[in-house]
Scaffold this motif. Structure first.
Motif, PDB file in Angstrom:
ATOM      1  N   ARG A  40     -56.066  38.378 -14.049  1.00 39.63           N
ATOM      2  CA  ARG A  40     -54.618  37.695 -14.590  1.00 39.63           C
ATOM      3  C   ARG A  40     -53.607  38.551 -14.315  1.00 39.63           C
ATOM      4  O   ARG A  40     -53.791  39.693 -14.280  1.00 39.63           O
ATOM      5  CB  ARG A  40     -54.519  37.537 -16.130  1.00 39.63           C
ATOM      6  N   GLN A  41     -52.501  37.913 -13.832  1.00 39.65           N
ATOM      7  CA  GLN A  41     -50.946  38.772 -13.977  1.00 39.65           C
ATOM      8  C   GLN A  41     -50.379  37.868 -14.871  1.00 39.65           C
ATOM      9  O   GLN A  41     -50.162  36.798 -15.154  1.00 39.65           O
ATOM     10  CB  GLN A  41     -50.680  38.328 -12.613  1.00 39.65           C
ATOM     11  N   TYR A  68     -47.779  42.401 -14.879  1.00 45.83           N
ATOM     12  CA  TYR A  68     -48.852  43.480 -15.173  1.00 45.83           C
ATOM     13  C   TYR A  68     -50.235  42.650 -14.868  1.00 45.83           C
ATOM     14  O   TYR A  68     -50.313  41.596 -14.944  1.00 45.83           O
ATOM     15  CB  TYR A  68     -48.784  43.734 -16.724  1.00 45.83           C
ATOM     16  N   ASN A  69     -51.170  43.574 -14.153  1.00 45.97           N
ATOM     17  CA  ASN A  69     -52.379  43.004 -13.682  1.00 45.97           C
ATOM     18  C   ASN A  69     -53.406  43.354 -14.877  1.00 45.97           C
ATOM     19  O   ASN A  69     -53.646  44.442 -15.301  1.00 45.97           O
ATOM     20  CB  ASN A  69     -52.759  43.429 -12.549  1.00 45.97           C
ATOM     21  N   VAL A  88     -44.591  35.335 -21.705  1.00 45.13           N
ATOM     22  CA  VAL A  88     -44.893  35.632 -20.807  1.00 45.13           C
ATOM     23  C   VAL A  88     -45.443  34.448 -19.833  1.00 45.13           C
ATOM     24  O   VAL A  88     -45.819  33.380 -20.388  1.00 45.13           O
ATOM     25  CB  VAL A  88     -46.159  36.527 -20.785  1.00 45.13           C
ATOM     26  N   ASN A  89     -45.234  34.400 -18.532  1.00 38.15           N
ATOM     27  CA  ASN A  89     -45.882  33.707 -17.507  1.00 38.15           C
ATOM     28  C   ASN A  89     -47.266  33.954 -17.198  1.00 38.15           C
ATOM     29  O   ASN A  89     -47.437  35.320 -17.165  1.00 38.15           O
ATOM     30  CB  ASN A  89     -45.258  33.389 -16.157  1.00 38.15           C
ATOM     31  N   THR A  90     -48.371  33.335 -17.167  1.00 40.89           N
ATOM     32  CA  THR A  90     -49.686  33.749 -16.933  1.00 40.89           C
ATOM     33  C   THR A  90     -50.223  33.079 -15.815  1.00 40.89           C
ATOM     34  O   THR A  90     -50.043  31.854 -15.524  1.00 40.89           O
ATOM     35  CB  THR A  90     -50.567  33.162 -18.112  1.00 40.89           C
ATOM     36  N   ILE A  91     -50.509  33.914 -14.839  1.00 38.09           N
ATOM     37  CA  ILE A  91     -51.169  33.427 -13.453  1.00 38.09           C
ATOM     38  C   ILE A  91     -52.690  33.833 -13.698  1.00 38.09           C
ATOM     39  O   ILE A  91     -52.780  35.226 -13.688  1.00 38.09           O
ATOM     40  CB  ILE A  91     -50.370  34.080 -12.432  1.00 38.09           C
ATOM     41  N   GLU A  92     -53.621  33.294 -13.364  1.00 45.35           N
ATOM     42  CA  GLU A  92     -54.922  33.657 -13.039  1.00 45.35           C
ATOM     43  C   GLU A  92     -55.255  33.419 -11.430  1.00 45.35           C
ATOM     44  O   GLU A  92     -55.204  32.400 -10.942  1.00 45.35           O
ATOM     45  CB  GLU A  92     -55.933  32.807 -13.813  1.00 45.35           C
ATOM     46  N   ARG A  93     -56.152  34.694 -11.063  1.00 44.73           N
ATOM     47  CA  ARG A  93     -56.789  34.698  -9.706  1.00 44.73           C
ATOM     48  C   ARG A  93     -58.011  34.041  -9.825  1.00 44.73           C
ATOM     49  O   ARG A  93     -59.015  34.456 -10.303  1.00 44.73           O
ATOM     50  CB  ARG A  93     -56.532  35.949  -9.123  1.00 44.73           C
ATOM     51  N   LYS A  94     -58.139  33.284  -8.614  1.00 44.07           N
ATOM     52  CA  LYS A  94     -59.693  32.648  -8.427  1.00 44.07           C
ATOM     53  C   LYS A  94     -60.001  32.878  -6.940  1.00 44.07           C
ATOM     54  O   LYS A  94     -59.374  32.207  -6.245  1.00 44.07           O
ATOM     55  CB  LYS A  94     -59.759  31.191  -8.856  1.00 44.07           C
ATOM     56  N   TYR A 100     -52.919  28.868 -11.498  1.00 42.52           N
ATOM     57  CA  TYR A 100     -52.150  28.971 -12.949  1.00 42.52           C
ATOM     58  C   TYR A 100     -53.271  28.122 -13.882  1.00 42.52           C
ATOM     59  O   TYR A 100     -53.480  27.043 -13.624  1.00 42.52           O
ATOM     60  CB  TYR A 100     -50.780  28.346 -13.035  1.00 42.52           C
ATOM     61  N   SER A 101     -53.522  28.926 -14.944  1.00 39.18           N
ATOM     62  CA  SER A 101     -54.419  28.525 -16.133  1.00 39.18           C
ATOM     63  C   SER A 101     -53.680  27.383 -16.692  1.00 39.18           C
ATOM     64  O   SER A 101     -52.571  27.845 -17.270  1.00 39.18           O
ATOM     65  CB  SER A 101     -54.976  29.638 -16.901  1.00 39.18           C
ATOM     66  N   CYS A 102     -54.329  26.308 -17.184  1.00 41.17           N
ATOM     67  CA  CYS A 102     -54.142  25.351 -18.148  1.00 41.17           C
ATOM     68  C   CYS A 102     -54.556  25.350 -19.443  1.00 41.17           C
ATOM     69  O   CYS A 102     -54.916  24.215 -20.137  1.00 41.17           O
ATOM     70  CB  CYS A 102     -53.898  24.047 -17.542  1.00 41.17           C
ATOM     71  N   CYS A 103     -55.792  26.349 -19.565  1.00 38.65           N
ATOM     72  CA  CYS A 103     -56.665  26.542 -20.742  1.00 38.65           C
ATOM     73  C   CYS A 103     -56.726  27.970 -20.994  1.00 38.65           C
ATOM     74  O   CYS A 103     -56.634  28.662 -20.219  1.00 38.65           O
ATOM     75  CB  CYS A 103     -57.847  25.784 -20.438  1.00 38.65           C
TER      76      CYS A 103
END
Length: 108
Positions: A40-41, A68-69, A88-94, A100-103
């Motif tokens: 996550r970022q 932040y990672n 915070v804005n949350t970004i997930e890396r896959k 972007y996570s929706c859960c």
């Protein structure tokens, strides 16, 4: 804060983006150590004197507009600051793409 037992609320901007907000009325006991299933970022867009602590590290002050990672499967927690709201804005890396996570994919 009532959000299915979570210490935050999510504001969905679109199907691929949300903003997560933590209210200062929450108890520090609600900000527990946990792990996430994906990298996550998080980018701070509002708040003062909140900290992020990763496993085996000292807490780091979270700064406005800084990213932040948080590596997957690494225990971490937020430490409550003194601002009324922390957002915070949350970004997930896959794999190699950004999603972007929706859960909430936290694991116990």
């Amino acid at each position: 804060m009532d959000n299915g037992g979570k210490p935050y609320t999510n504001e969905y901007i679109s199907s691929n983006k949300f903003i997560r907000t933590f209210d200062n009325l929450i108890s520090a006991d609600e900000l527990v150590w946990h792990r996430d299933r994906r990298d996550r970022q998080v980018k701070v867009i509002e708040g003062k004197n909140w900290k992020l602590q990763l496993d085996n590290e000292l807490p780091k002050m979270l700064e406005y507009n800084k990213t932040y990672n948080i590596p997957k499967q690494v225990y971490h927690r937020l430490i409550k600051g003194d601002s009324n709201i922390f957002t915070v804005n949350t970004i997930e890396r896959k794999c190699d793409e950004v999603v972007y996570s929706c859960c909430d994919d936290s694991i116990s």
